[in-house]
Design a protein around this motif. Sequence first.
Motif, short mmCIF file in Angstrom:
data_model
loop_
_atom_site.label_atom_id
_atom_site.label_comp_id
_atom_site.label_asym_id
_atom_site.label_seq_id
_atom_site.Cartn_x
_atom_site.Cartn_y
_atom_site.Cartn_z
N TRP A 269 108.15 114.46 19.92
CA TRP A 269 109.21 113.51 19.55
C TRP A 269 108.68 112.08 19.53
CZ3 TRP A 269 113.23 114.65 16.98
CH2 TRP A 269 113.88 115.87 17.14
N ARG A 270 107.72 111.78 20.42
CA ARG A 270 107.13 110.44 20.39
C ARG A 270 106.37 110.21 19.09
NH1 ARG A 270 106.25 111.31 26.03
NH2 ARG A 270 104.16 112.14 25.60
N VAL A 271 105.66 111.23 18.63
CA VAL A 271 104.94 111.11 17.36
C VAL A 271 105.93 110.95 16.21
CG1 VAL A 271 103.35 112.23 15.78
CG2 VAL A 271 102.98 112.41 18.23
N VAL A 272 107.05 111.69 16.27
CA VAL A 272 108.08 111.55 15.24
C VAL A 272 108.61 110.12 15.21
CG1 VAL A 272 110.40 112.26 14.54
CG2 VAL A 272 108.74 113.97 15.28
N GLY A 273 108.81 109.54 16.40
CA GLY A 273 109.28 108.16 16.45
C GLY A 273 108.29 107.19 15.85
N ARG A 274 107.00 107.40 16.11
CA ARG A 274 105.97 106.53 15.54
C ARG A 274 105.81 106.76 14.05
NH1 ARG A 274 100.63 106.71 19.15
NH2 ARG A 274 100.21 104.86 17.89
N THR A 275 106.16 107.96 13.60
CA THR A 275 106.06 108.28 12.17
C THR A 275 107.23 107.70 11.38
OG1 THR A 275 104.98 110.35 12.81
CG2 THR A 275 105.73 110.19 10.55
N VAL B 266 105.48 109.22 2.30
CA VAL B 266 105.09 108.18 3.26
C VAL B 266 105.15 108.71 4.69
CG1 VAL B 266 105.73 105.93 4.21
CG2 VAL B 266 105.77 106.31 1.73
N VAL B 267 106.22 109.43 5.01
CA VAL B 267 106.38 109.97 6.37
C VAL B 267 105.29 110.99 6.67
CG1 VAL B 267 107.89 111.32 7.87
CG2 VAL B 267 108.86 109.54 6.41
N ALA B 268 105.03 111.90 5.73
CA ALA B 268 104.00 112.92 5.95
C ALA B 268 102.62 112.29 6.11
CB ALA B 268 104.02 113.92 4.80
N ALA B 269 102.36 111.24 5.34
CA ALA B 269 101.07 110.56 5.47
C ALA B 269 100.92 109.92 6.85
CB ALA B 269 100.92 109.52 4.36
N LYS B 270 101.99 109.27 7.33
CA LYS B 270 101.92 108.66 8.66
C LYS B 270 101.77 109.73 9.74
CE LYS B 270 104.27 105.14 9.89
NZ LYS B 270 105.36 104.21 10.27
N TRP B 271 102.47 110.84 9.59
CA TRP B 271 102.35 111.94 10.56
C TRP B 271 100.91 112.45 10.60
CZ3 TRP B 271 105.50 114.56 14.01
CH2 TRP B 271 105.02 115.79 14.47
N THR B 272 100.32 112.64 9.44
CA THR B 272 98.94 113.13 9.38
C THR B 272 97.98 112.13 9.99
OG1 THR B 272 99.51 114.33 7.35
CG2 THR B 272 97.18 114.04 7.82
N TRP B 273 98.24 110.85 9.78
CA TRP B 273 97.36 109.82 10.34
C TRP B 273 97.43 109.80 11.86
CZ3 TRP B 273 97.45 105.34 13.24
CH2 TRP B 273 96.34 104.49 13.11
N THR C 212 94.95 122.79 8.65
CA THR C 212 95.54 124.06 9.07
C THR C 212 96.95 124.16 8.52
OG1 THR C 212 96.40 123.12 11.12
CG2 THR C 212 94.17 124.04 11.19
N ALA C 213 97.43 125.41 8.46
CA ALA C 213 98.79 125.63 7.97
C ALA C 213 99.82 125.00 8.90
CB ALA C 213 99.04 127.13 7.83
N SER C 214 99.54 125.03 10.21
CA SER C 214 100.49 124.44 11.16
C SER C 214 100.58 122.93 10.98
CB SER C 214 100.07 124.77 12.59
OG SER C 214 98.77 124.26 12.86
N ALA C 215 99.46 122.28 10.63
CA ALA C 215 99.48 120.84 10.40
C ALA C 215 100.33 120.50 9.18
CB ALA C 215 98.06 120.31 10.22
N VAL C 216 100.20 121.30 8.13
CA VAL C 216 101.01 121.08 6.93
C VAL C 216 102.49 121.29 7.25
CG1 VAL C 216 101.46 121.85 4.58
CG2 VAL C 216 99.12 121.77 5.43
N ALA C 217 102.79 122.37 7.98
CA ALA C 217 104.18 122.66 8.31
C ALA C 217 104.78 121.56 9.17
CB ALA C 217 104.27 124.00 9.04
N ALA C 218 104.01 121.04 10.13
CA ALA C 218 104.51 119.98 10.99
C ALA C 218 104.81 118.71 10.19
CB ALA C 218 103.50 119.68 12.10
N ALA C 219 103.92 118.38 9.25
CA ALA C 219 104.15 117.20 8.42
C ALA C 219 105.39 117.36 7.56
CB ALA C 219 102.92 116.94 7.54
N VAL C 220 105.60 118.57 7.02
CA VAL C 220 106.78 118.82 6.19
C VAL C 220 108.05 118.74 7.02
CG1 VAL C 220 107.97 120.58 4.83
CG2 VAL C 220 105.53 120.18 4.48
N VAL C 221 108.04 119.31 8.22
CA VAL C 221 109.22 119.27 9.08
C VAL C 221 109.57 117.83 9.47
CG1 VAL C 221 110.13 119.91 11.34
CG2 VAL C 221 108.93 121.60 9.95
N ALA C 222 108.55 117.06 9.86
CA ALA C 222 108.80 115.66 10.23
C ALA C 222 109.36 114.88 9.05
CB ALA C 222 107.51 115.02 10.74
N ALA C 223 108.77 115.08 7.87
CA ALA C 223 109.25 114.38 6.68
C ALA C 223 110.68 114.79 6.34
CB ALA C 223 108.33 114.66 5.50
#
Length: 335
Positions: free
Chosen positions: A6-12, A63-70, A77-88
């Motif tokens: 959730w902290r990463v989501v807030g920073r994203t 923009v959100v997915a790019a910040k999450w990835t950064w 990995t597939a989990s990294a893609v899924a996490a970026a999509v969920v956050a976005a």
Amino acid sequence: MNAATWRVVGRTFPGPVALAVWVLVTVPAPLMVFEGTHRWEEDPEVSTALWWTVGAVPVLAAVVAAKWTWYTGQRRTASAVAAAVVAATLISAVFLGATMAVYRWVIPLSGVAQWRSVLFGSVPLVICGAMVGYLIERGRVRRSRAATRRGYVTGGIVAVVGALLAQTTVQLGAEGSTARFGPVEYGAVGPYAASASELGELRLPAPGQYAIFAVGFAPRDPDCQVTGVGTPAQSAELLTIAPGGYGGDAASYAWVASFDVSLPGAYSLACRSSDPQASYVVGEVPQIRGAVGALVHWPLIAIWLLGAIPGLLISADTVRRRARRRSAPGAKVEL
């Protein structure tokens, strides 16, 4: 998700610059483009305005997915893609819901919108945008994102532009949210609105509030006085922002002032303005839906401050980031 996630989501969450761009694209831009591309007697519809929001959603998701990835690292990995999509998806839903609320309760334009279709139809666009943002950020070289003094300049420019656009947005929003405009028939002043024998005569059928409309290009700040039999003259209260575009092919009207009477009967109207040929008519007060109906009466400084909020947030964010970087051991702040 755990607390760290959730902290990463807030920073994203998109920063003030992204917020300013989103507000510009989804609220002032649809109203101003419609005003510039359609006849003045046509009103913008909510479905048209929402198309702008739907079009902006995939860009926001990228923009959100790019910040999450950064922030989380460029993992392939597939989990990294899924996490970026969920956050976005989560953050885009917040922005989309906020804009839909604006068009539902603040600036409820005419027409009918399929709210659920807009909400759920945006999901595929969000997913596509998030995938693009993830791929773009994964291929970039990681660099420090230190705040510089350019943030103050950007914040100042955005604040000034936002303040100027806020006044136009409120005006166009009020015009597009008018539910009823009664016939103008209670009296008038000026050579283009009344005959010489009836100049300034008002026949008001009931107590209550009445509106004064400027005819055509008459000045929006007249000094109007209303006088009744046995009652002292009262000054009409000017609107801070005068919605216009009322009327038809014969003439256009702008609501510039209003006044109240306690009794029906005969009254007289006198208006002074910078144009000696200006004409003004008295009619029913337009029924403006939503909170924008109250915004036209707000002090102009309050409207300017409301529009300047994104720019002020950019400046405040620059101060916060530079202060945090100064406090870091051995850190240097970029100019």
